[in-house]
Write a protein that holds these residues in place. Sequence first.
Motif, PDB file in Angstrom:
ATOM      1  N   PHE A  92       0.901  -1.549   0.123  1.00 22.23           N
ATOM      2  CA  PHE A  92      -0.185  -0.113  -0.089  1.00 22.23           C
ATOM      3  C   PHE A  92       0.719   0.944   0.075  1.00 22.23           C
ATOM      4  O   PHE A  92       0.699   2.000  -0.704  1.00 22.23           O
ATOM      5  N   TYR A  93       1.841   1.457   0.780  1.00 22.25           N
ATOM      6  CA  TYR A  93       2.501   2.448   1.199  1.00 22.25           C
ATOM      7  C   TYR A  93       3.154   2.529  -0.610  1.00 22.25           C
ATOM      8  O   TYR A  93       3.596   3.751  -1.001  1.00 22.25           O
ATOM      9  N   VAL A  94       4.083   1.801  -0.946  1.00 24.58           N
ATOM     10  CA  VAL A  94       4.636   1.817  -2.192  1.00 24.58           C
ATOM     11  C   VAL A  94       3.826   2.681  -3.093  1.00 24.58           C
ATOM     12  O   VAL A  94       4.282   3.368  -4.091  1.00 24.58           O
ATOM     13  N   MET A  95       2.246   1.493  -3.522  1.00 26.36           N
ATOM     14  CA  MET A  95       1.832   1.629  -4.915  1.00 26.36           C
ATOM     15  C   MET A  95       1.201   3.117  -4.206  1.00 26.36           C
ATOM     16  O   MET A  95       0.930   4.202  -5.686  1.00 26.36           O
ATOM     17  N   PHE A 130       9.360  10.015  -5.426  1.00 28.67           N
ATOM     18  CA  PHE A 130       9.220   8.978  -6.169  1.00 28.67           C
ATOM     19  C   PHE A 130      10.616   7.684  -5.925  1.00 28.67           C
ATOM     20  O   PHE A 130      10.066   6.480  -6.186  1.00 28.67           O
ATOM     21  N   THR A 131      11.741   8.330  -6.694  1.00 37.55           N
ATOM     22  CA  THR A 131      12.623   7.142  -6.508  1.00 37.55           C
ATOM     23  C   THR A 131      12.919   6.357  -6.008  1.00 37.55           C
ATOM     24  O   THR A 131      12.957   5.675  -5.878  1.00 37.55           O
ATOM     25  N   PHE A 132      13.237   6.641  -4.824  1.00 37.47           N
ATOM     26  CA  PHE A 132      13.357   6.196  -3.595  1.00 37.47           C
ATOM     27  C   PHE A 132      12.861   5.587  -3.084  1.00 37.47           C
ATOM     28  O   PHE A 132      13.507   3.779  -2.837  1.00 37.47           O
ATOM     29  N   THR A 133      11.486   4.977  -3.762  1.00 38.40           N
ATOM     30  CA  THR A 133      10.882   4.650  -3.023  1.00 38.40           C
ATOM     31  C   THR A 133      10.628   3.269  -4.262  1.00 38.40           C
ATOM     32  O   THR A 133      10.235   2.150  -3.630  1.00 38.40           O
ATOM     33  N   ALA A 134      10.405   3.237  -6.164  1.00 39.17           N
ATOM     34  CA  ALA A 134      10.592   3.212  -7.112  1.00 39.17           C
ATOM     35  C   ALA A 134      12.205   2.031  -6.832  1.00 39.17           C
ATOM     36  O   ALA A 134      11.944   1.176  -6.318  1.00 39.17           O
ATOM     37  N   ILE A 135      13.345   2.178  -5.702  1.00 41.88           N
ATOM     38  CA  ILE A 135      14.143   1.851  -5.781  1.00 41.88           C
ATOM     39  C   ILE A 135      14.275   1.063  -4.659  1.00 41.88           C
ATOM     40  O   ILE A 135      14.361  -0.349  -4.872  1.00 41.88           O
ATOM     41  N   TRP A 151      16.543   2.137   1.837  1.00 47.06           N
ATOM     42  CA  TRP A 151      15.964   2.945   0.552  1.00 47.06           C
ATOM     43  C   TRP A 151      14.427   3.326   1.074  1.00 47.06           C
ATOM     44  O   TRP A 151      13.653   4.324   0.547  1.00 47.06           O
ATOM     45  N   MET A 152      13.873   2.158   1.531  1.00 52.81           N
ATOM     46  CA  MET A 152      12.558   2.299   2.654  1.00 52.81           C
ATOM     47  C   MET A 152      12.782   4.034   3.626  1.00 52.81           C
ATOM     48  O   MET A 152      11.881   4.968   3.745  1.00 52.81           O
ATOM     49  N   TRP A 153      14.527   3.741   4.761  1.00 57.16           N
ATOM     50  CA  TRP A 153      14.449   5.052   5.111  1.00 57.16           C
ATOM     51  C   TRP A 153      13.997   6.761   4.523  1.00 57.16           C
ATOM     52  O   TRP A 153      13.619   7.386   5.217  1.00 57.16           O
TER      53      TRP A 153
END
Length: 212
Positions: A92-95, A130-135, A151-153
């Motif tokens: 949910f967080y990522v999407m 966006f980039t950090f979450t995608a990675i 990367w989540m941090w």
Amino acid sequence: MQRVLKIGSYVLFVIVLLLAILLTINTLTYLNFDSRYSFLRIKQEAIATGWYLPAYYAHVLLGGLILLSGFFQLYPNAYRNFPSAHRRLGYFYVMGILFFAAPGGLVMSLFIGRGPVVLTSFLLQTVLWFTFTAIAFDRIRKRQIDAHREWMWRSFALTFAAVTLRIYIYIFSWSFELAQPSAYAVFSWLSWVPNLVVVELFLRSKRRTIRY
């Protein structure tokens, strides 16, 4: 000393979590979908374009829930003690960020109207978010757990900017005229750059602890 630090970290966590809950409750009041409600009253010109309101709802309504889900994701051992919840909330967080909150924030940035310095800050923040979450998502798909966690941090440091921005605005609104572009420009950068610095220092200290 270790016990004092542990207690202090938990107290800080609770305080920060309460601030996030208050912010989330405030964002959910926009579920009335009244285009003249609260903050939206001053954005009527942007709303008239047809772009701003969908972006606002995508960014704000989901943003609060994304913030709370991020807290659970990064809570110590959540992924071990609650693996199913961790996986679902993580998805949910990522999407939520990739398809709603970050694109919505990007569109909103174009209508902020507080000068190029503020615009640059919010555009850069959104792109990095966006980039950090995608990675982070890519790393967990490749089973690179440690890289995923780091990367989540970084992603959450930018998610938490929603809270830090409001803290700065509340504290300094008593002594600064926030309508001035220069004042808001400072707060726009302070809301997320120090967050990333703190997270990088935290990650570096964890790596050093593991190494030794």
